[in-house]
Design a protein around this motif. Sequence first.
Motif, short mmCIF file in Angstrom:
data_model
loop_
_atom_site.label_atom_id
_atom_site.label_comp_id
_atom_site.label_asym_id
_atom_site.label_seq_id
_atom_site.Cartn_x
_atom_site.Cartn_y
_atom_site.Cartn_z
N ALA A 45 35.83 50.67 40.84
CA ALA A 45 36.72 49.85 41.43
C ALA A 45 37.59 48.80 40.40
O ALA A 45 38.94 48.99 40.75
N TYR A 46 37.28 48.68 39.14
CA TYR A 46 38.06 48.29 38.00
C TYR A 46 39.03 49.58 37.81
O TYR A 46 40.11 49.28 37.60
N GLU A 47 38.70 50.73 37.56
CA GLU A 47 39.40 51.65 37.22
C GLU A 47 40.33 52.00 37.98
O GLU A 47 41.73 52.15 37.74
N ALA A 48 40.43 51.66 39.15
CA ALA A 48 41.20 52.11 40.38
C ALA A 48 42.57 51.08 40.41
O ALA A 48 43.32 51.31 40.88
N THR A 49 42.07 49.88 40.13
CA THR A 49 43.05 48.81 40.37
C THR A 49 43.35 48.01 39.23
O THR A 49 44.52 47.35 39.33
N GLY A 50 42.60 47.97 38.25
CA GLY A 50 43.13 47.00 36.81
C GLY A 50 42.89 45.62 37.31
O GLY A 50 43.22 44.90 36.31
N ILE A 51 42.29 45.43 38.65
CA ILE A 51 42.26 43.80 38.77
C ILE A 51 41.05 43.24 37.96
O ILE A 51 39.89 44.02 38.04
N GLN A 52 41.08 42.20 37.25
CA GLN A 52 39.84 41.64 36.40
C GLN A 52 39.26 40.29 36.71
O GLN A 52 38.08 40.26 36.79
N ASP A 53 39.96 39.44 37.40
CA ASP A 53 39.71 38.36 37.87
C ASP A 53 39.31 38.12 39.33
O ASP A 53 40.15 38.40 40.26
N ILE A 54 38.06 38.04 39.69
CA ILE A 54 37.37 38.02 40.82
C ILE A 54 36.77 36.65 41.36
O ILE A 54 36.09 36.08 40.34
#
Length: 317
Positions: free
Chosen positions: A62-71
């Motif tokens: 999920a991180y690799e696909a989006t680059g989103i960090q803050d959840i």
Amino acid sequence: MEPKKKMNSYILAVDGGATKTTLSLRDASGKIYFEKTSTSTNYQAIGIEKAEKAFSQLLHEAYEATGIQDIAVAAFAVAGIDTKKGQTIVQQIVEQSCRKSLFRIQHIIVENDVQSTLIGLTGNDAGALVISGTGSTAYATDGKGRIERTGGWGHRVGDEGSGYWIGREILNTVFRYEDGRLQKPTVLKDLVYEMLQIDHIEQLNDWIYQTNYTNAQIAKISTVLSKAISLGDERAIDIACNAAKELVIMTDAVLRKIEPIHEGFIVYLNGGVLKNNPVILKLYKEYMMEQYPHISFDLCNQNPIDYIANRALRSLK
């Protein structure tokens, strides 16, 4: 790669079932940025180490696909959290997986998958969720933070009215018929034999006691019930009536724990038995209305992960 947004914009929803696990990353508007289904994360079935590895792999992807960090919120709805011990074990598995990930998660929720689904469905309203799939269980909330449960104790001691329970009743009927213990014939025998592509009771016995036996295999036998009912089979009709009555007993028990039940109360229904067997669904509703004439029913049609995502999104408010 999706550009970063401010904190509290994103949620993670994880539906950890007995046979598969789905992870979905969404924003507060419900937009999906990543969603994938992988293997089981039930530690009771695959072990703690494999469960943690499965969660970690999904989080990594999920991180690799989006680059989103803050959840803002990560809601892990996991099957098999039925005791305090189970809750502690799964909590540790989830927290360890999250620590290994590159996500910065502000709030982690770990709870039974049915409880998560109920909260996702009802929000701050009173309501109940009855599930009859491979197993069966019922949860109810008064809308004020109190959540009660009935059933869901597994095939060894419970799961009444479930696909497994129905399948077992059908198989018992076949054995009783072949033994000469039933006075009337039943088409259930021919339907089961046709489904399994066998022609003798000994082959059925061998199939039941095979080394790779699973509850799901027995539950699949329940799918012949509707056809048997359509053919007027008395034993099949009896099984359907008894399944509906067992689900009513379970529902009534959980509703009595959160009384009073006011007008407009919704009982949400989910699981293959209730969705795919119209006779059982009809009987269940009729029996329930005799005791609770003012309640209504809602058959769940969304994907399970959507209800878990709703549960996470509600916690943002």
